[in-house]
Design a protein around this motif. Structure first.
Motif, PDB file in Angstrom:
ATOM      1  N   THR A  71       1.369   9.030  63.552  1.00 47.48           N
ATOM      2  CA  THR A  71       0.309   9.642  64.364  1.00 47.48           C
ATOM      3  C   THR A  71       0.865  10.135  65.690  1.00 47.48           C
ATOM      4  N   VAL A 106      -7.273   6.507  68.393  1.00 45.39           N
ATOM      5  CA  VAL A 106      -8.102   6.548  67.179  1.00 45.39           C
ATOM      6  C   VAL A 106      -7.444   5.736  66.060  1.00 45.39           C
ATOM      7  N   ALA A 107      -6.135   5.908  65.898  1.00 44.14           N
ATOM      8  CA  ALA A 107      -5.415   5.175  64.855  1.00 44.14           C
ATOM      9  C   ALA A 107      -5.488   3.667  65.106  1.00 44.14           C
ATOM     10  N   PHE A 114      -9.725  12.640  63.348  1.00 44.05           N
ATOM     11  CA  PHE A 114      -8.385  13.144  63.040  1.00 44.05           C
ATOM     12  C   PHE A 114      -8.442  14.598  62.569  1.00 44.05           C
ATOM     13  N   PRO A 165     -13.216   7.710  62.266  1.00 42.93           N
ATOM     14  CA  PRO A 165     -11.795   7.966  62.556  1.00 42.93           C
ATOM     15  C   PRO A 165     -11.234   9.159  61.783  1.00 42.93           C
ATOM     16  N   SER A 177      -9.073   2.425  64.390  1.00 48.03           N
ATOM     17  CA  SER A 177      -9.418   2.370  62.967  1.00 48.03           C
ATOM     18  C   SER A 177      -8.782   1.159  62.287  1.00 48.03           C
ATOM     19  N   SER A 185     -15.552  -3.181  68.110  1.00 48.27           N
ATOM     20  CA  SER A 185     -15.840  -3.194  66.680  1.00 48.27           C
ATOM     21  C   SER A 185     -16.815  -4.302  66.289  1.00 48.27           C
TER      22      SER A 185
END
Length: 210
Positions: free
Chosen positions: A124, A22-23, A196, A192, A26, A178
């Motif tokens: 993260t 996810v990090a 989280f 995102p 994003s 993206s």
């Protein structure tokens, strides 16, 4: 054959969607390939640190201080939730108006920006409560297949290289994703951060036995 099996199982686990992915996604969506690769590097550094801690005996520390098995996951969950809230705040700010782009921080195409991406990946990964379980229940037994410092060091280097490769590949894949028209929807900017918060809340509830 054993080495190949261990590497493949490791790669499969690294590729499972989670906070790291996810990090990376994003950062790729907001800042492009370089930020994605920098975040991937940070996540790989986190894996390196967890690996070293596992090898030097984090399991023994948890046995000596059982409370850490609860405290560390709670702290990690709280960090994930905080990262999510900061990301949501950044996504809510108007584009082009000096809005925050990086989990609550301004972005710029310089070394400082690259460091922020590396830091995001590292924080993260280290704050993921499930990493503690993974490295004590999966990584440590895996490394027990190899005898001697040289064999362990060689295997660790290989696994870390695989981790960086997987995370970097995810950066490329997510960059392609993206470019989809759906990625331009305003609501997607909040995804995102929401993920989280949801993951952090789930892990927090699990750590507290709720």
């Amino acid at each position: 054959m054993l080495v190949a099996a261990d590497v493949l199982s490791w790669a499969a686990v690294m590729a499972i969607p989670g906070p790291d992915i996810v990090a990376i996604g994003s950062q790729v969506a907001r800042h492009g390939h370089r930020a994605g690769f920098a975040t991937a590097l940070g996540a790989a550094l986190g894996v390196s640190l967890w690996s070293v801690l596992s090898l030097v005996g984090i399991s023994a520390l948890l046995l000596a201080v059982p409370a850490l098995a609860v405290i560390l996951p709670v702290l990690g969950s709280a960090v994930l939730i905080l990262l999510g809230l900061l990301a949501l705040r950044g996504a809510a700010r108007p584009a082009g108006g000096g809005g925050v782009r990086y989990v609550g921080e301004a972005s710029a195409p310089d070394r400082a920006s690259a460091w922020r991406s590396v830091r995001l990946g590292l924080v993260t990964n280290l704050s993921n409560p499930k990493a503690l379980v993974f490295f004590t229940s999966f990584f440590t037994p895996l490394m027990n297949h190899y005898d001697g410092a040289a064999a362990k060091a060689a295997m660790l280097a290989l696994l870390l290289a695989v981790s960086l490769l997987i995370f970097s590949t995810m950066s490329v894949v997510l960059k392609a994703a993206s470019s989809s028209p759906l990625a331009n929807l305003p609501a997607v900017r909040f995804l995102p951060g929401a993920i989280f918060v949801l993951i952090g809340s789930y892990y927090l509830a699990d750590a507290l036995g709720v």
